[in-house]
Enzyme design. Structure first.
Site, PDB file in Angstrom:
ATOM      1  N   GLU A  53       0.846  -1.195   0.000  1.00 29.29           N
ATOM      2  CA  GLU A  53       0.000   0.000   0.000  1.00 29.29           C
ATOM      3  C   GLU A  53       0.880   1.243   0.000  1.00 29.29           C
ATOM      4  OE1 GLU A  53      -2.755  -0.096   3.256  1.00 29.29           O
ATOM      5  OE2 GLU A  53      -3.599   1.870   2.778  1.00 29.29           O
ATOM      6  N   ASN A 208     -12.247  -1.590  -0.568  1.00 26.68           N
ATOM      7  CA  ASN A 208     -11.474  -2.146   0.547  1.00 26.68           C
ATOM      8  C   ASN A 208     -12.171  -1.766   1.847  1.00 26.68           C
ATOM      9  OD1 ASN A 208      -8.836  -3.027   1.979  1.00 26.68           O
ATOM     10  ND2 ASN A 208      -9.164  -0.934   2.738  1.00 26.68           N
ATOM     11  N   GLU A 209     -12.323  -2.719   2.721  1.00 24.36           N
ATOM     12  CA  GLU A 209     -12.950  -2.477   4.036  1.00 24.36           C
ATOM     13  C   GLU A 209     -14.099  -1.481   3.912  1.00 24.36           C
ATOM     14  OE1 GLU A 209      -9.923  -1.826   7.078  1.00 24.36           O
ATOM     15  OE2 GLU A 209      -9.193  -3.878   6.815  1.00 24.36           O
ATOM     16  N   TYR A 281      -6.289  -9.283  11.430  1.00 24.59           N
ATOM     17  CA  TYR A 281      -4.996  -8.934  12.021  1.00 24.59           C
ATOM     18  C   TYR A 281      -4.903  -9.547  13.419  1.00 24.59           C
ATOM     19  CZ  TYR A 281      -4.021  -5.672   8.262  1.00 24.59           C
ATOM     20  OH  TYR A 281      -3.745  -5.137   7.030  1.00 24.59           O
ATOM     21  N   GLU A 344      -5.794  -9.358   3.561  1.00 18.94           N
ATOM     22  CA  GLU A 344      -4.933  -8.697   4.555  1.00 18.94           C
ATOM     23  C   GLU A 344      -4.882  -9.595   5.778  1.00 18.94           C
ATOM     24  OE1 GLU A 344      -5.652  -4.521   5.436  1.00 18.94           O
ATOM     25  OE2 GLU A 344      -6.186  -4.134   3.352  1.00 18.94           O
ATOM     26  N   GLN A 394       2.207  -6.202   5.571  1.00 15.46           N
ATOM     27  CA  GLN A 394       2.381  -5.843   4.186  1.00 15.46           C
ATOM     28  C   GLN A 394       3.813  -6.165   3.785  1.00 15.46           C
ATOM     29  OE1 GLN A 394       1.132  -1.915   3.089  1.00 15.46           O
ATOM     30  NE2 GLN A 394      -0.747  -1.985   4.298  1.00 15.46           N
TER      31      GLN A 394
END
Ligand code: AHR
Length: 545
Positions: A53, A208-209, A281, A344, A394
């Site tokens: 990103e 995204n999200e 996460y 992710e 990432q």
């Protein structure tokens, strides 16, 4: 030789019965049964995907050093990074975000570099020092990204902006990338940048999200947007694989409601999706003391024993989340056309360990993160019937990165060694493997708690069986009897990643403090017993007959 059915019956009857009664004089306390005849499916190489990103030091400093740089580069792209990615056969890279994607206009990043606009980066408020990470010069755009992928041998996965651009911008981005040479004005623009032939981008993320930085949508509102954005997109003979942006961690209701709304007028709408994503996460190591996003995190290095196990426990939740989202989307996709994409995943620690202040949410990756990587990749491989792609967050200078770079300095992290060790699984046939081992005990918020004793996965390609195993115990080796149902092992070799300390890690000053583990031959006894050291990730490469 017990079959999987025997094994399951014994396990059901007495928990660790098989493990407690090894059929040998050796004191194995654990057991692994590989059931060769029980295929789960082919392991998609895309499970080993990456994510980059425009955030902190990921693109500028990490990937892009510029054509005029003294740092060895290929058309501005850091050569050491490309070489390292080629070595691990990086299959796919997602770009440009993350949250950044929904503030990005791809038109800013095309055409002559000196004419490109400088724009405020989505992450400006994270108070990074002045630089490209704050005000993006757009030197790294679509063509540069496509070249980075091509050099590295990876497929590009583009995440489109649905919060602040419209559907026309989306299909024109597809046109810029994929329309044949000489057909459209955008193909001419691309050719003027040296890319006459189409870039052939297949993977397209639709936002995204969307529940957060991607637009604060409800699942129903996002489903409407998803339909609109994907309702007429020219394919130019490139198979377009749309990936719906999904929920966070265990929010199965988000997935269920999205599919409910998506299909309300036509059940066939599920066919628009190639994949549906969720992000997870591993971040809360507070042992249940806090649910605050910042407060619940722990340090990247110098963590406590409780924080060590709590991070792995957070990672292990991935397996429940795969089951939950798979079930939630199955209601509207009975033919199981849509697969899960975990685009992710990784650890997210407290700030403070980044290699340079410009590396927003950069962190040191230690042996603990490598264990998390092993545990997670094994989870994906146990579910290849459900998960089609995954992207570690990432790539470089960020969360659970494989690489850290600043200016001319470049190192790999212990995570890189895990990706390197697990590579043989790519494209192999995942086979059911059962692990029985005593659970590990630790103290969680003053109370006794346990974590799994051994975990892993196995795959077969011709005469090679690859078995990867994580021993999460901080201090106990696991002497393990390994039984391969349906074949004989004729030779074996092992690579074991383990370090003197749980937070051992590489730095610019000590780049090989955690070296790549060498492959060593293994003696095959009858039975075959292997000892997995404490806090280790092992790859066993077995030749079978
Ligand atoms: O990876 C960092 C951020 O985490 C991404 O931009 C966003 O998608 C997620 O919340």
């Amino acid at each position: 030789m017990p079959t999987r059915r025997d094994f399951l019956r014994a396990a059901a009857a007495g928990g660790a019965a098989l493990a407690l009664a090894p059929r040998s004089a050796q004191a194995a306390d654990s057991r692994i049964d590989v059931v060769l005849g029980d295929s789960i499916g082919t392991i998609p190489p895309d499970l080993y995907g990456h994510f980059a990103e425009h955030l902190g030091g990921v693109v500028y400093d990490g990937i892009w050093v510029g054509e005029d740089s003294k740092i060895p580069n290929t058309g501005g792209i850091r050569t050491a990074l490309v070489d390292a990615l080629k070595k691990i056969k990086a299959p796919v890279i997602r770009w440009p975000g993350g949250c950044f994607a929904d503030s990005y206009d791809w038109r800013d990043g095309i055409g002559p570099r000196q004419n490109r606009a400088t724009r405020t980066n989505f992450w400006l408020n994270t108070k990074v020092p002045p630089g490209p990470q704050q005000y993006d010069p757009n030197h790294f755009g679509t063509v540069e990204f496509a070249r980075f992928c091509r050099l590295s041998g990876a497929a590009p996965y583009l995440a489109a902006n649905i919060r602040s651009l419209n559907a026309r911008d989306f299909y024109q981005w597809v046109e810029f990338c994929n329309s044949p040479a000489g057909t459209t004005t955008l193909a001419e623009t691309r050719a003027a940048q040296g890319e006459r032939e189409p870039l052939k981008v297949s993977y397209w993320g639709v936002g995204n999200e969307p529940w957060g930085c991607g637009g604060d949508f409800s699942p129903e509102d996002y489903a409407v947007e998803f339909r609109r954005f994907t309702s007429w997109v020219p394919s130019y003979d490139v198979p377009l694989k749309f990936i719906g942006a999904g929920a966070s961690s265990g929010d199965f209701e988000w997935t269920r409601r999205f599919f409910e709304k998506l299909t309300e007028s036509s059940p066939g709408m599920v066919n628009r999706l190639w994949g549906f994503s969720f992000h997870h996460y591993s971040t809360n190591v507070s042992g249940g003391r806090s649910n605050d996003w910042n407060e619940s995190k722990g340090p990247a290095v110098g963590f406590t024993m409780e924080q060590y196990y709590e991070l792995l426990r957070e990672g292990q939740l991935m397996e429940d989340y795969i089951h939950g989202h798979w079930q939630a989307l199955g209601g509207k996709d009975p033919k199981r056309h849509v697969k899960l994409v975990v685009d992710e995943w990784g650890s997210w620690h407290k700030p403070g360990s980044e290699a340079h202040p410009s590396h927003t949410i950069g962190q040191i990756s230690t042996m603990r993160d490598a264990l998390l990587a092993g545990l997670t990749l094994d989870i994906f491989q146990r579910h290849v019937d459900k998960v089609a792609m995954a992207n570690l967050a990432q790539l470089i200078n960020c969360l659970q990165s494989l690489f850290v770079a600043h200016e001319d300095k470049f190192i790999v992290t212990p995570n890189y060694h895990v990706f390197d060790m697990y590579m043989d699984h790519m494209g192999a046939e995942a086979v059911r493997t059962e692990f029985v081992a005593p659970r590990v005990s630790y103290t969680r918020n003053g109370q006794p708690a346990t974590f799994l004793g051994l975990a892993g996965s196995a795959s077969r390609k011709d005469k090679t069986l690859t078995l990867t195993v994580v021993n999460p115990s901080a201090d106990q080796p696991r002497e393990t009897e390994i039984a391969i149902g349906g074949a004989r092992v004729t030779s074996a070799a092992a690579r074991t990643l383990t370090t003197p300390k749980l937070d051992s890690h590489n730095t610019f000053e000590a780049p090989d403090a955690v070296p790549s583990p060498a492959e060593k031959p293994v003696t095959i006894g009858a039975p075959f017993v292997f000892t997995f050291p404490p806090a280790s990730v092992t790859k066993l490469k077995l030749t079978i007959a």
